[in-house]
Each structure stands twice: as structure tokens, then as C-alpha cells.
Design an enzyme around this catalytic site. Sequence first.
Site, PDB file in Angstrom:
ATOM      1  N   ASP B  11       1.069  -1.354   0.235  1.00  0.00           N
ATOM      2  CA  ASP B  11       0.054   0.060  -0.397  1.00  0.00           C
ATOM      3  C   ASP B  11       1.002   1.002  -0.169  1.00  0.00           C
ATOM      4  OD1 ASP B  11      -2.205  -1.607   0.041  1.00  0.00           O
ATOM      5  OD2 ASP B  11      -2.656  -1.118   2.023  1.00  0.00           O
ATOM      6  N   ASP B 130     -14.280  -6.059  -5.057  1.00  0.00           N
ATOM      7  CA  ASP B 130     -13.948  -6.638  -3.610  1.00  0.00           C
ATOM      8  C   ASP B 130     -16.332  -6.609  -3.221  1.00  0.00           C
ATOM      9  OD1 ASP B 130     -11.613  -5.438  -3.236  1.00  0.00           O
ATOM     10  OD2 ASP B 130     -13.023  -3.178  -2.743  1.00  0.00           O
TER      11      ASP B 130
END
Lengths: 195, 250
Positions: B11, B130
Amino acid sequence: MNIVIIDYGAGNIKSIQFAIRRLGYNAILSNNTSLIQQADKVIFPGVGHANSAMKKLKDSKLDQIIPNLTQPVLGICLGMQLMCKYTEEGAVDGLGIFPISVYRFPQKSKIPHTGWNTIEKLRSPLFNSIQEKEYTYFVHSFYAPISDFTIAQTEYIIPFSAALQKGNFLATQFHPEKSSSPGERILSNFLNLNK
Amino acid sequence: MLSKRIIPCLDIKNGRTVKGVRFQELRDAGDPIELAEFYTKNGADELVFLDISASEEKRATLASLVEQIAAAINIPFTVGGGISSIQDVQSLLKNGADKVSINSAAIQNPELIKHLADKFGSQCIVVAIDAKQINGEWWVYSLGGKIKTSLNLYKWAQQVQQLGAGEILFTSMNHDGTKNGFANEALQQLSKKVSIPVIASGGAGTREHFLEVFQNGKADAALAASVFHFKEIDLPNLKSYLQENKITIR
């Protein structure tokens, strides 16, 4: 050494330039025909669709220049497929350097063939110091069948050409610039070929 | 044989890695380049960089970071996080990214997938999905899992394939962060319903979870973040464990 990566607007070519830089050489990106003709080594990349890539080659007259080059030329991925006579992708005529056709994988497994796969039956100075069944990185939906010009093969759904050679023209279906240390070794072998 | 892939995910916020990374080997644990080099040396098959910064300048920062990553590592990498236009993708690919991953922008405008695949080729378009299982049914969420959509996971996956996606990165929100294993049942269903590679994400906690996601989940690749960042799982050790268990691994 004077290395030119043919820049005809085909996807990620910076990675090839970086890989060559890691080997200690400088490669320039160009579509200038005289620069390409004068180079010691020429790299012919290609990512994307055969149809638009071939059109760009024709627009810049590179389709006439490339088949007549006499120095070592390395086609990569779509670059390799465009060096063949014909590809089913977009039903396009290629440069015809390798007198073979390129086909779409039969849909018996996942397509594109994406990831690390082994190369074997290696027979070319391109693979000096590379072991049989070494892993290299592939991403493609079309393949060149095994032929007299096959210098390495891989199996996915069927056995196909992982690399081709005809005289000074070499080509890999896999991406040496993305294939970790073996890939760098293969690029280095190419750069060390005699003119 | 085509090998299964192990993919560490980093990230990125404003050009730096987030989530504390505890590696003694690294001088600067927040430096994405150093971390990328470390994973590459340790046998990562691919890397994913997810940009979670929200600032206006993020595009320029990200493009320059992508160029530095491409200069440093010799394995493929994917860049994702808020990518919403052809220009975004062009800039990332031009700077050396191998693939881009799109998520919410594809939900908002599915045709974007087709435009990107036509222009850049399916091989570089990853669609990230997702999804959360509620009363037995899998629902797709957008905006980083914040907004529930009316899309069914499997139907959406088939649609993105049809539009030209080259790969699906499926994160189970039920499993993400639990370290209890991947969503193997859903992954197996997904693998049956699409004919493009599926990357499994969410739930990695142990080596056994990776074995299960390949054996039972039929995943083509498995992605994880914290287990690698916190060195709960060592990459070379994981890869030899999988090899011993007859998984094709590089």
C-alpha cells in the site's frame, strides 16, 4: 555498443530499456529508420493488439526496414508474433521473417497464458548458461507452433515456441525483461552475440 | 508447467509504503523501492502497488514512483488505486507498469474496461473486485468496500471478462484481515465461471492457507500484504513448502 529499441508506440518498452541499463548498457528508444539500420543490436518489442501494432509499423515504413536488418534483432512477445507470416489476432499479415503462422490458444484452459512457465529444448547461443526448464514470464493469448525455427519450447494447453531464430533474427514469446535473473542473462546473451 | 504465483501487495501513500513494515534488512521500511527489491530478491512472482493517497498531486507522484520501480526490479508489477481514465492508464504503462488494476471506475462505467482493453490489450487490464457474502450471496462493493452495489460477484466477474479484462483480483471482505484463510469456496466457483486468471486476496495467515487456496480455491495466484510485511511468512520458506506439497511454484 549501439542498441536501439524500436519505439512504435507499443506499450511498456521502458522496462526493456531499464533491464538493459541494469546490464550496464544504454539503449535508445527510436523509430528513426537510419538509427535502427545503423544499430549494433535492435530490439523489437510489442504489447497490445497485432492489428494496431502492424498498422503503426506500416505508417512509419518500419515494416520494410525490419525484415532487411542484418545485425542481431530480438523480437519480444507481440514483436515475435509480428515477425511471423500471419497471425490470427485480427487476421493480420506480419513481417514474414519466420514463415509460420500464429494461432489463438484453444480455450481449454485460462487465456491469456499468464505467469511463469518453464522453457526447454534450448538450442541457441541466446540460452548460454540457461538451464533446461528455467522459468520465464509469459503473458499472451496467441502462440507460434513448434517449427524448424523453434529454439525453445514451452507447454501450455499444447507445446508451443517459446523462442524462434532464423539467422540474425531471434525472438522470445516470454518477456526476458520481466523474467528475473534468467531473463537478464538471456538479454545479456543477446547483446553479446557477434554482429 | 505454468506456476502458481505469490504476490506481495504494497500500500502506497504519497510515495511511501504504509502499514508498518518490520524488516531488519531494510534501511528505510517506508521506501517502496527498497521493499520491492527485497521481495523481488526473495522470490516474489509479481508485485501489486495500491495507491491509497487522496491528494490532488497523486498522479504525478505515482507516475514517478512507477518509473523508479520499473528501473529497479525485474519482475512484473501491477499498479492500482483510484485509476479512472485512459490517460491515467497510459501514463502508468508508459512509465513502466506492466498492468493496471481498476475497481470502482469499472463499476461506475463498465465500458471503461473495453476501452482500456482495446487500447492497451487485455493482458494489462486487471479488474479488482471487492465482495462480501451476506446470507449466502456475494455482493460487490465499490469505493474501497464502502458502498454496496447491486452487482452479484459471479455475474460481475463474467461481465468484466466479456468486456476484456485479462485478470480478476478478487478480495473477500469477509476474509480480509482475519488471517483465517482465503474464501476458497467462492474462489472455486469463480474459477469455474470465468476463463481468465483469478488472483485470490484476503485472509492469508499461514502457509497452509496458501496451499488451500491453490488446491481448493483453484486460484492462479495468491496475494497478501501484512503476513509478508510483518514477516509472519517468509517468502522462500513459503515457496519451498508449496513445492513440497506438489504445487507448481517457480
